[in-house]
Write a protein that holds these residues in place. Sequence first.
Motif, PDB file in Angstrom:
ATOM      1  N   ASN A  75       0.813  -1.209   0.000  1.00  6.17           N
ATOM      2  CA  ASN A  75       0.000   0.000   0.000  1.00  6.17           C
ATOM      3  C   ASN A  75       0.850   1.263   0.000  1.00  6.17           C
ATOM      4  OD1 ASN A  75      -3.170  -0.435   0.537  1.00  6.17           O
ATOM      5  ND2 ASN A  75      -2.023  -2.150   1.403  1.00  6.17           N
ATOM      6  N   ILE A 103      -4.553  -0.079  -4.107  1.00  5.34           N
ATOM      7  CA  ILE A 103      -5.469   0.880  -3.498  1.00  5.34           C
ATOM      8  C   ILE A 103      -6.754   1.034  -4.303  1.00  5.34           C
ATOM      9  CG2 ILE A 103      -5.785   3.310  -2.866  1.00  5.34           C
ATOM     10  CD1 ILE A 103      -2.869   3.373  -2.029  1.00  5.34           C
ATOM     11  N   ALA A 107     -10.582   0.358  -3.094  1.00  2.00           N
ATOM     12  CA  ALA A 107     -11.501   1.493  -2.957  1.00  2.00           C
ATOM     13  C   ALA A 107     -12.777   1.284  -3.761  1.00  2.00           C
ATOM     14  CB  ALA A 107     -10.803   2.779  -3.396  1.00  2.00           C
ATOM     15  N   VAL A 121      -9.662   2.866   8.352  1.00  2.00           N
ATOM     16  CA  VAL A 121      -8.541   2.420   7.526  1.00  2.00           C
ATOM     17  C   VAL A 121      -7.292   2.356   8.396  1.00  2.00           C
ATOM     18  CG1 VAL A 121      -7.043   2.978   5.576  1.00  2.00           C
ATOM     19  CG2 VAL A 121      -9.503   3.366   5.400  1.00  2.00           C
ATOM     20  N   THR A 127       1.143   5.437   3.981  1.00  2.00           N
ATOM     21  CA  THR A 127      -0.165   5.289   3.337  1.00  2.00           C
ATOM     22  C   THR A 127      -1.161   6.286   3.888  1.00  2.00           C
ATOM     23  OG1 THR A 127       0.212   2.942   2.897  1.00  2.00           O
ATOM     24  CG2 THR A 127      -2.075   3.690   2.938  1.00  2.00           C
ATOM     25  N   TYR A 133      -6.375   6.751   0.260  1.00  2.00           N
ATOM     26  CA  TYR A 133      -7.662   6.079   0.475  1.00  2.00           C
ATOM     27  C   TYR A 133      -8.800   7.075   0.623  1.00  2.00           C
ATOM     28  CZ  TYR A 133      -6.055   1.301   0.539  1.00  2.00           C
ATOM     29  OH  TYR A 133      -5.575   0.078   0.154  1.00  2.00           O
ATOM     30  N   ILE A 137     -11.600   6.360  -2.202  1.00  2.00           N
ATOM     31  CA  ILE A 137     -12.915   5.920  -1.729  1.00  2.00           C
ATOM     32  C   ILE A 137     -13.967   6.978  -2.030  1.00  2.00           C
ATOM     33  CG2 ILE A 137     -14.282   5.316   0.316  1.00  2.00           C
ATOM     34  CD1 ILE A 137     -11.753   4.015   1.477  1.00  2.00           C
ATOM     35  N   GLN A 148      -8.935   7.334   9.364  1.00  2.00           N
ATOM     36  CA  GLN A 148      -7.645   6.670   9.203  1.00  2.00           C
ATOM     37  C   GLN A 148      -6.871   6.559  10.517  1.00  2.00           C
ATOM     38  OE1 GLN A 148      -5.758   7.314   5.014  1.00  2.00           O
ATOM     39  NE2 GLN A 148      -6.029   9.330   5.920  1.00  2.00           N
ATOM     40  N   ALA A 192      -5.300  -1.798   5.418  1.00  2.00           N
ATOM     41  CA  ALA A 192      -4.690  -1.154   4.252  1.00  2.00           C
ATOM     42  C   ALA A 192      -3.178  -1.334   4.245  1.00  2.00           C
ATOM     43  CB  ALA A 192      -5.061   0.324   4.206  1.00  2.00           C
TER      44      ALA A 192
END
Length: 276
Positions: A75, A103, A107, A121, A127, A133, A137, A148, A192
Motif C-alpha cells: 500500500n 489501493i 476502494a 482504515v 499510506t 484512500y 474511496i 484513518q 490497508a
Amino acid sequence: MHNTRPIGIFDSGIGGLTVFRSIAGQLPGHDLLYLGDNSRAPYGNRSFNTIHQYTWECVQWLLAQGCPLVILACNTASAKALRTIQQKDLPVTHPDRRVLGVIRPTAEVIGEYTHTGNIGVLGTQGTVASGSYLLEIKKFFPEISVHQQACPLWVPLIESGEYDKPGADHYVKLYLDELLQRSDQIDTILLACTHYPLLQHKIEAHLPEGVKVVAQGDIVAKSLTDYLQRHPEIDQQITRQGTRRFCTTTDDTTDLDQHASMFISEEVEFEFIGQM
C-alpha cells in the motif's frame, strides 16, 4: 535464465505474500514471481522520493525478469510511487508493460461492506499521510466517511515474527482504540497494509461485536483476474507453467523462509538476488 514471463508481485517485505496467495488461488496456471525488498523494509516511514526510488528499482528488476505485468502488493508503494511509475517511468522505458497497485481495486468495493457509512482504515504512516484512500474511496462512495489510523509498529512486529506473541496485543489494542475514538459508527475496518492479515485474529479479538475486518488479498486477486480478461494483450504475454519463484534483497533467507511459510501456509525458499 528462467524461461518464463511471469506476473511480478512486489512488496517491501513479506506482507505481499498475502496477496500472492490469493492471486495464486485465482490464477493457478499463471507463472508468478515474488520480490521482497527485505533489506530496506519497512517503507512506511520513508520519504516520497525514497519510496519511489526503491519501488522503481525493484519494478525494473522484475521487468528485466520478463514480467509483462507487475502488481505493487504494498500500500505504501501504491500510494507514493505508483502514479509516477505509471505516468513517467514506464512510458519512457517499457511502454508495453503494466504496473498496477492495490489501493484503487480496494476502494472500488470497500463501500459495499459498510451499513453505517463509516469505514476505518489501518495503514502505515506513509499510506495514511498520502491520503490516497480518502481520495479514492470518495470517488466511488462520496457519501462514506473514512477514518484513518497509522500503525507504525505493526510491520516491524510482523517482519520480526513477533506478531503472534502476547506482547503484540498491546500494540494492536493501542491503535484500534485510537481509531475507534474517532467515531463510534465505524462498522468496517480495512487492513490497508498487506502485512496486517497476520494480525487479523488479534485485531478481531479487540473489536466490538459486529465490526467487520476486510483484508485485501482476495479483492486484489479478483480485480487482477477481471483486468486480464479485459486486457488479453497483456494476459497472452504471461506464461502458464504454474511456476512460483520467491526472491529477496536480503541474504538472511533462512529466517525469511520460516516467516514466509506462515503467510501462505506452504514451504517457501527465497532466492537472494543481491541488494538494489
